[in-house]
Design a protein around this motif. Sequence first.
Motif, PDB file in Angstrom:
ATOM      1  N   CYS A   6      45.413 -43.706   7.096  1.00  0.00           N
ATOM      2  CA  CYS A   6      46.067 -42.594   7.799  1.00  0.00           C
ATOM      3  C   CYS A   6      46.436 -42.939   9.239  1.00  0.00           C
ATOM      4  CB  CYS A   6      45.173 -41.361   7.772  1.00  0.00           C
ATOM      5  SG  CYS A   6      44.645 -40.877   6.110  1.00  0.00           S
ATOM      6  N   MET A  38      39.290 -44.427   7.016  1.00  0.00           N
ATOM      7  CA  MET A  38      40.480 -43.610   7.221  1.00  0.00           C
ATOM      8  C   MET A  38      41.678 -44.440   7.679  1.00  0.00           C
ATOM      9  SD  MET A  38      39.781 -40.386   6.606  1.00  0.00           S
ATOM     10  CE  MET A  38      38.350 -39.315   6.399  1.00  0.00           C
ATOM     11  N   ARG A  65      43.933 -37.472   5.585  1.00  0.00           N
ATOM     12  CA  ARG A  65      42.495 -37.603   5.869  1.00  0.00           C
ATOM     13  C   ARG A  65      41.654 -36.841   4.843  1.00  0.00           C
ATOM     14  NH1 ARG A  65      43.219 -36.800  12.375  1.00  0.00           N
ATOM     15  NH2 ARG A  65      43.653 -38.991  12.885  1.00  0.00           N
ATOM     16  N   CYS A 102      49.079 -35.910   8.447  1.00  0.00           N
ATOM     17  CA  CYS A 102      47.850 -36.611   8.836  1.00  0.00           C
ATOM     18  C   CYS A 102      46.621 -35.881   8.294  1.00  0.00           C
ATOM     19  CB  CYS A 102      47.775 -36.691  10.358  1.00  0.00           C
ATOM     20  SG  CYS A 102      46.826 -38.095  10.956  1.00  0.00           S
TER      21      CYS A 102
END
Length: 213
Positions: free
Chosen positions: A95, A92, A107, A103
Motif C-alpha cells: 500500500c 503493508m 490496508r 489507501c
Amino acid sequence: MAGFSLTAVFAAAFAPTIAMCAEASGFLQQQPRTCQIGEYVNCFQGNPGMCRGDQCCLAKSGQTWTCPSASVDHAPQCDLGKAYDCTPKCDMSRCDGCSGSVCNSCREEEQVECCMSSKCHGCSGQQCDLCRQDHLGECCEGKSPAVGMCHKATTPPPTCQVGQSVDCFQGNPGTCAGDECCVARSGQTWTCPSASVNHESRCDLPKAYDCTV
C-alpha cells in the motif's frame, strides 16, 4: 605496596554483583517469542499467568491487560493493551504510495489477509480453504464494505436470546445453544453465538458472531 591496584581490588570485590546485573540486564532485554493469534502464551514475560486470544490477564496491581496473542492491540473488555505483542506483524508495503480511500481499502485488505494467514498458519490445500472460510467473518469484522473479500461477510448477524438454538457460523452448517462449543471444519472449537459469555473456557475460540440481545 608493589603491584597494588585499587581498580583490581574493586573489580574483585564487586564482580558477583556486576555479573548479576549483567545477567538481569540480559533477561530484561530478551525479545518476546513469536506466536499465532489465539495461542496459549505467558501473560507477562518472566511472571506467572497464562492466556490465549482475546482474553484479559490480571496483574498484581489489579489491572487487566490484553493477552499478547490477542487479535487486537487492546481488547475492549481489558483495562490496558498488551504488555508485549508476540503476534506476527502485518506487511503493508503493497500500500506504499497510495492515498485517500484507496489507501484505506488496501490496508484493510492486507489486515484481513494477515488475520487469516495467522489463524490458518501451517495449513495446506483444502484444509487451508476451509480454515479461511471459517475465519473470514471474524477477520472482516469492522472492515469497510469496499474490501471485496469481506462483502459477503458484512451481513448483520441475527438477534437471539441467551441459550437459544442458533447457527454456529453464518452461512455454514451446524447449530448450537447457550454455553456450548461449535466445531469448525478446521477442527477448532468456537463459542456458541447464543452463549452467556463471549468466550466459553471449554472452547478454543470466542464467538464467530454475537447474536445475544
